[in-house]
Structures are given as structure tokens and as C-alpha cells.
Design an enzyme around this catalytic site. Structure first.
Site, PDB file in Angstrom:
ATOM      1  N   ALA A 123      46.996  39.018  42.487  1.00  0.00           N
ATOM      2  CA  ALA A 123      47.038  39.466  43.881  1.00  0.00           C
ATOM      3  C   ALA A 123      46.139  40.684  44.058  1.00  0.00           C
ATOM      4  O   ALA A 123      45.859  41.433  43.118  1.00  0.00           O
ATOM      5  CB  ALA A 123      48.472  39.799  44.273  1.00  0.00           C
ATOM      6  N   ARG A 125      46.605  43.498  45.282  1.00  0.00           N
ATOM      7  CA  ARG A 125      47.184  44.824  45.011  1.00  0.00           C
ATOM      8  C   ARG A 125      47.063  45.192  43.533  1.00  0.00           C
ATOM      9  O   ARG A 125      47.268  46.356  43.172  1.00  0.00           O
ATOM     10  CB  ARG A 125      48.651  44.859  45.446  1.00  0.00           C
ATOM     11  N   TYR A 126      46.737  44.204  42.694  1.00  0.00           N
ATOM     12  CA  TYR A 126      46.608  44.466  41.257  1.00  0.00           C
ATOM     13  C   TYR A 126      45.155  44.613  40.809  1.00  0.00           C
ATOM     14  O   TYR A 126      44.876  45.296  39.834  1.00  0.00           O
ATOM     15  CB  TYR A 126      47.262  43.341  40.448  1.00  0.00           C
ATOM     16  N   THR A 127      44.242  43.930  41.458  1.00  0.00           N
ATOM     17  CA  THR A 127      42.847  43.939  41.009  1.00  0.00           C
ATOM     18  C   THR A 127      42.077  45.097  41.625  1.00  0.00           C
ATOM     19  O   THR A 127      42.434  45.621  42.681  1.00  0.00           O
ATOM     20  CB  THR A 127      42.148  42.621  41.367  1.00  0.00           C
TER      21      THR A 127
END
Length: 752
Positions: A123, A125-127
């Protein structure tokens, strides 16, 4: 007073037909121009362009620190692209995947998917992400007056209508898209090849497709798999803008096993493994012993196919896998783009490069004009600075004493409004630091730059040289070797059902009523099998499950049947007429397989025959094929195996009246169909009346024993005993001993 509802149609009222037509056309043009098709200038679709621009506005250059992808997506959809966040993020992910893009525009940190599953990215928000160095090719000239700008969706910001790409990015990374009534499928290409072809067209605008095809060999995907499309088809694709490409996985042999180390573009490795494993479970790959996935970080793709033995033809095995799995894939090509005129259209390779060169000329000219304008403005200001330096005390006095210093300066020294404002904007310490040498030095430098810019803008040759140098610089910085080799390969061919069938021994049994079945093994006694009431054993032949069975009917037609598909001998079989379509009233008179021989002696009981190859007797037609032409009233005899007969082989023909004729096999012709030559002389009236018939004709070689049956009596003649019956083909033959004047059968029973 008229009813407002029933009255005349107001100007704001549209018929449903007109409204629907206008709405659909508006939507179509929006999707085509603002969603699905790339622009020929920068090769980007609007969402891609907005992502790259938004990242540059966030300062996410290649040298910057990574920033959360959610921040970029938020800016994109909030400022420029009012659509779903997942759609924007997927477009962003695609530009970051080095297995999807030949030259990625985004440098990603984190899980951005894998070649096996491109959709497995984490997602947003992680990358984290930033632009690559290659993205500078699109952005470096953006603030230099090179392109037009337009308001964003809510009119609060401006965004570029196209990015000033320094190379034809459209061909380098390619793209796919589906619009309304049209689509685009542009494959990626090699940067060095495209730049070289662009320079060629820059120097010779009338260069033909042949010249360009010598430079651009074909598309270049981000994989080492082979492009096997013929060069002629690639040239035709570049000429028309439409066509297809075929890619094939790259493989090599290591320790007797097949190692697949590169897959076609966007092919899932796990799916390929599933396809091969499914065939192995279905016993469609009996020659494969094992399948292993040895992929790791060092070898992203490494599939090992282990054959059962070293006798397996690995080329044929791979040809089968190419034909039946995604190890070989076709790609549609449709060079549909938005041209410099703003209209979509399918364009040839030459047209794309020529239009891009026109775009680049305009871009470079606008950049030079923008710079020239700044240089002239600075020179104008420097002239004012020089006046101020030479009259520094007077300037300071006017600034201190005058209520309106600008008009006073303009009137006192003949300055322009721009020069006066520039002097007044100087800080006092800077005014004190004005030096004539520095001003004149900067003036000289800018004057030289002005002259150079004016010369370039006034000369097409100098402009071409500049564009060429900039193209060569990009090729030097970002160019690389071709990754997808273009090779010529034979067409992939899947194994036939017979080739995939194991060679198990079978005994094919045919009953008098035409029922057929296959028993496993060669040690079967066909007469001991059970038959339907009123039916009995008629013919049997030893064969193998991977070879066809050939049946002859009473009209001389042959039929082919896959032996492995015949019903089991555990039952009573099936009627042949359920599998083939013989003529009405025909019966089945002969049965043979190619297990022991590839040639057979075909004959009619009228005494005619020829040698035929087993392959010539086979047919896929259910109605069979005419092979043996029969004289009037004649019947078909069981074919005799020629086997490995040599030049000494002899034909022994026997009639029912006990006449035997022996002659060399070489005297009979080898045909694929026909009546054949006369084997033994039988008077035509007697043959037609079926008074005298040829009982059989067999082929013997040295060491064989001929057995003749008359009633319950058997006569065995060694090969050396046949000299008495030797004669020319077509003769009457000699009489057998007394007691053998009513012959019913003849055959070869073994060695003497």
C-alpha cells in the site's frame, strides 16, 4: 395563455437523442485526449504526466530523500487529477517497476511488486519514492518557457500540457491504453537505437523505412527473452503502425536439463510452472521427469525441466512447451498516439519520429528565445547599473532627497523604468559594491551568449546541430545495450496425441461383424476372447499404443484409427462404423499396424498388387482414402509385411487351385495407390467368375519358411525349396504336390 409545459420548446431543451449523442461524444473525446492515449511529445498519458510533475514540485528529484508515496498520490489527486487514489497509485507503481518500464521514471523503495505478480505491491502508506535520473530528461527544461500551461481542474493552479522531453520517450517506454472506439499498444525500444534513428531523420528527413529499420532493429523489452517475429513483419509493423510481436522464453542446457532463465514480457513465472505441472499430471509430458523452481535474488527466473532420459529431444520438448504454455506470447502493436496537432491517429515509425523532431525543434527554439529574452533583459539592467556606478554620488543624492526617485532617475540619466526599478531595488551595500569591471565583464559574457543565441535561432543548421548534440548527450548518459535479442526461430509445434502416448504393446482384434477392440500385450489369443452372439473372430494384428491402426474395407479403401483410443478387450469392443464412415454394404477385410514394418504388399485376389508405405495408408478422413483399385468382382487380401526385406527378398503367390509362383520383390512397383501389377497369372474370366483366385501373397527372405494350408494339411517349404516355383512375375506358376489343389491359406511361419 399557453401552457408552459405544452408550449413551444425552450432554447434550453434538448431531445434525448441529441443529449445522449453530445454526452457520449464529449465523454469519448475526454477519454481519448485526457485519459487513455499518450502525447507524442513526452510519451505520457495525463495521469503519468501529473504524477511526474507533482513529484518534481515536491522536490523529489533523483538526489532527494525518499518520501512516502501517499504524499505524492495526495498531491496528484488533490491538485491535478481528481480521480481515485488507487488508480493514480497503480499508474505510479507501473512507472517504478523495472520489469514493466524499459527506463523507469520513479525510483521506489519498499515492495513495488515482482515480475511474477506485478500487482503484489504494498500500500502507498508503506512505500517511498522519488524520481529517477532518467526523469530529468522530461523535466530539465520545464521552467524555461518550453511548453504551454493550462489551469488545473479547479482553476487554482497551472499544470504543463506536455513535458519538454529531450528524447522520444513515447517509443522508449511504450504504453498501453483503451479509449472509446480506439486503443493503443506501443512496445518499448532501446534508447541508443531510437536516438540514432532520430539523428538520422534529423540529418536526412526523407530517409526511408529501410534506413530506420537498419538502426532500430525492433522493440526492446525489459527482459532477455527472444523476439522471434521475422524482420519483414517488424518492418511492415513500423510502416503501417499496426501488427503483432511474438516473444519466446530464453533457455539453455545445463547438465542434460533445460534451464529457462528469461520469460516473455509480463509473463507470470508461477503461471508457467502451473501450466507445465498440469500437463505432467495429465500425463501429457511423459518425457519430463521433474520440474523445479530455482529462482532467487541472483537468478530472478530459473526454472529447471529435467527429462526422464538423455534420449529425449530437448528441442522438440521446448517447441511443445512454447506452443502450449505462456513461454511464448503474442503482443499486439497499435501505434495510436495524440500527434502535435492534438488529434489521435495511428502513425508509422517514421511519422512518429518526424513529428517528435518537429516538437523538439519548437521546444528548443522556445527555450532559446526564453533565454535570449532573459539575457537581453539582464543586459539592459546592466547598462543601468553602469550608469549608476559612474554617477554613484548623484544617484545616492536623488534617492535621499527626492520624494519620487524613480522618475527623477529616469529624467536625470535617461533610464528606462525597468533600469530605474533595478537600481532602486539594490540594497545600499550592493550599490556601494558596484564595480565597473564586474559589470563590463558580465556584459561581455552576456553579449557573447546573446550573439550565439541569435545565430542559433537564425540558422536551421545550427539548431539541428544543437538538437543532435543534446540527443547524443542523453544517449551517452542513459543509453544501454539491447536486452531482448531478435532471432529467427522455427514455429513452435506441440506434440501430437500419438507422440505423447507411451509405446505400450497392443493386440488389435477385429470380429466378423466389424467390432474392434485392443488388448494389452502381444501374447493374447484373440480367438479365446468373448464375442457377441452370432459374431466371431476374424482378424488380429500386433501394434503399439502410439501407432495408428489401419483397416481396409472390401472396396479397397483404407481407414486410420488411433490405437490408444480403441476400446479395451475386457469388453466386446465397439462397431467400426461408429468411428469411420465406409461405403454402404462394405465389409472389413484387412487389418495392419506399423509395429514391425513400414512397407506392405497390398494385393487383390484377382492377382494384382503393389508395395505401399504404411504412412501412405493413413488418413484423417472418416470416409477413408481409396488405396487399392479392385478388378471387377475381386476382393481385398490381408496385406503382407515387407519388413526389412533386402534385394534378395522374394514374393510367393498361391492360388486356390494349388499354383505357386515365386519372383523377386523388386519386380513389384512401390505406389501410394492404384491397381498394381499382375502378380500371378489367372485367366480373367475365371477370376471374374471367382473360380480361380489368389489366396495370398507373402514376402520371404533367406531363412524364412513358407507354410501352405489346404484343409487340415500343411506344407512347409524352406527358402531353398522354392527354386522349382521360381518364374517371372505374372506367370501361372507351378502346381503344388498332390493334396494341395484346394489351398485356403499361405503364410510365413519362421526360420528353416
Amino acid at each position: 395563455m399557453s401552457d408552459p409545459v405544452m408550449g413551444a420548446t425552450s432554447p434550453e431543451t434538448l431531445s434525448l437523442r441529441d443529449y445522449a449523442e453530445k454526452a457520449y461524444l464529449d465523454y469519448s473525446m475526454y477519454v481519448i485526449l485526457d485519459r487513455a492515449l499518450p502525447n507524442i511529445g513526452d510519451g505520457l498519458k495525463p495521469v503519468q504526466r501529473r504524477i511526474v510533475y507533482a513529484m518534481s514540485e515536491l522536490g523529489l528529484k533523483a538526489t532527494a530523500k525518499f518520501k512516502k508515496s501517499a504524499r505524492t498520490v495526495g498531491d496528484v489527486i488533490g491538485k491535478f487529477h481528481p480521480h481515485g487514489d488507487s488508480a493514480a497509485y497503480e499508474a505510479m507503481v507501473l512507472m517504478a517497476q523495472d520489469f514493466s518500464y524499459r527506463y523507469p521514471l520513479i525510483d521506489g523503495q519498499g515492495n513495488w511488486g515482482s515480475p511474477d505478480d506485478p500487482k503484489s505491491f504494498a500500500a502507498m502508506r508503506y512505500t517511498e519514492s522519488r524520481l529517477t535520473h532518467y526523469a530529468d530528461i522530461l523535466l530539465a527544461e520545464l521552467g524555461q518557457g518550453t511548453v504551454d500551461w493550462q489551469p488545473n481542474f479547479d482553476g487554482t493552479l497551472d499544470e504543463p500540457m506536455v513535458l519538454p522531453a529531450r528524447v522520444p520517450n513515447l517509443l522508449l517506454n511504450g504504453t498501453t491504453g483503451i479509449a472509446v472506439g480506439m486503443a493503443t499498444d506501443i512496445p518499448p525500444h532501446n534508447l541508443r537505437e531510437v536516438v540514432s534513428a532520430t539523428i538520422r531523420l534529423l540529418e536526412a528527413p526523407r530517409a526511408g523505412l529501410e534506413d530506420l529499420s537498419d538502426i532500430i532493429q525492433g522493440p526492446d523489452f525489459p527482459t532477455e527473452a527472444e523476439i522471434i517475429t521475422p524482420r519483414s513483419e517488424i518492418s511492415a509493423m513500423y510502416k503501417t503502425g499496426r501488427g503483432s510481436l511474438k516473444m519466446r522464453a530464453a533457455w539453455r542446457i545445463e547438465d542434460g536439463a533445460v534451464v529457462i532463465y528469461a520469460l516473455p514480457h509480463q509473463v507470470s513465472g508461477s503461471k508457467v510452472l502451473e501450466q507445465i505441472a498440469a500437463q505432467m499430471q495429465a500425463r501429457k509430458l511423459p518425457m519430463v521427469g521433474d520440474l523445479r523452481d530455482e529462482s532467487d535474488h541472483e537468478h530472478p527466473t530459473r526454472f529447471v525441466v529435467v527429462p526422464r532420459s538423455n534420449r529425449v529431444d530437448l528441442d522438440a520438448l521446448m517447441s511443445h512447451l512454447f506452443a502450449t504454455t505462456d513461454l511464448e506470447r503474442n503482443y499486439r502493436v497499435n501505434l495510436n498516439v495524440i500527434g502535435i496537432d492534438g488529434r489521435p491517429g495511428v502513425k508509422s515509425l517514421a511519422t512518429i519520429l518526424l513529428e517528435w523532431l518537429e516538437f523538439r525543434r519548437t521546444t528548443v527554439r522556445r527555450r532559446l528565445e526564453h533565454r535570449l529574452e532573459k539575457v537581453l533583459k539582464r543586459l539592459h539592467i546592466l547598462e543601468g547599473y553602469l550608469v549608476a556606478y559612474l554617477n554613484i554620488d548623484e544617484v545616492i543624492r536623488i534617492v535621499r532627497e527626492e520624494d519620487e526617485p524613480r522618475p527623477a532617475l529616469m529624467a536625470r540619466f535617461g533610464l528606462t523604468e525597468l533600469q530605474a526599478d533595478a537600481i532602486l531595488d539594490l540594497k545600499l551595500r550592493n550599490l556601494a559594491k558596484l564595480e565597473e569591471m564586474k559589470i563590463r565583464g558580465e556584459q561581455n559574457e552576456l553579449a557573447e551568449e546573446r550573439d550565439d543565441l541569435e545565430k542559433t535561432l537564425g540558422s536551421d543548421a545550427r539548431l539541428k546541430t544543437l538538437i543532435k548534440k543534446e540527443l547524443e548527450a542523453v544517449a551517452k548518459d542513459h543509453g544501454d545495450e539491447r536486452r531482448s535479442p531478435i532471432v529467427e526461430r522455427e514455429e513452435a509445434k506441440a506434440f501430437s496425441e500419438l507422440e505423447l502416448t507411451t509405446a505400450d504393446p497392443l493386440t488389435i482384434v477385429l470380429s466378423e461383424k466389424g467390432w474392434i477392440r485392443a488388448a494389452k500385450g502381444h501374447d493374447i489369443d484373440p480367438e479365446s476372447l468373448s464375442y457377441k452372439s452370432g459374431d466371431a473372430f476374424k482378424l488380429a494384428a500386433k501394434g503399439r499404443s502410439n501407432q495408428p491402426t489401419v483397416v481396409f474395407d472390401s472396396t479397397g479403401r483404407s481407414y486410420s484409427l488411433p490405437s490408444h483410443q480403441l476400446p479395451s478387450a475386457r469388453g466386446q469392443g465397439e462397431p467400426l462404423t461408429g468411428r469411420i464412415n465406409p461405403p454402404s454394404g462394405a465389409t472389413f477385410e484387412a487389418l495392419l499396424t506399423g509395429v514391425d514394418a513400414d512397407r506392405f504388399l497390398l494385393a487383390s485376389d484377382a492377382g494384382y498388387g503393389f508395395v505401399a508405405r504404411f504412412a501412405d495408408l493413413q488418413t484423417k478422413n472418416k470416409a477413408g482414402k481409396a488405396v487399392l483399385s479392385l478388378p471387377k468382382g475381386a476382393g481385398v487380401l490381408q496385406p503382407g509385411s515387407v519388413g526389412s526385406a533386402d534385394e534378395s527378398a522374394m514374393v510367393a503367390a498361391v492360388t486356390n487351385e494349388g499354383r505357386l509362383l515365386v519372383f523377386p520383390l523388386s519386380e513389384l512397383p512401390e505406389l501410394s495407390r492404384g491397381k498394381g501389377n499382375k502378380i500371378i497369372g489367372i485367366p480373367t474370366p475365371r477370376a471374374a467368375a471367382r473360380e480361380e483366385l489368389m489366396v495370398g501373397a507373402v514376402v520371404l527372405v533367406a531363412g524364412n519358411v513358407l507354410q501352405i494350408t489346404a484343409g487340415k494339411r500343411h506344407l512347409k517349404l524352406k527358402f531353398s525349396d522354392l527354386e522349382h516355383y521360381r518364374g517371372e512375375r505374372g506367370r501361372r506358376g507351378n502346381k503344388l504336390p498332390n493334396g494341395f489343389q484346394k489351398v485356403v491359406a499361405v503364410g510365413v511361419v519362421g526360420a528353416d
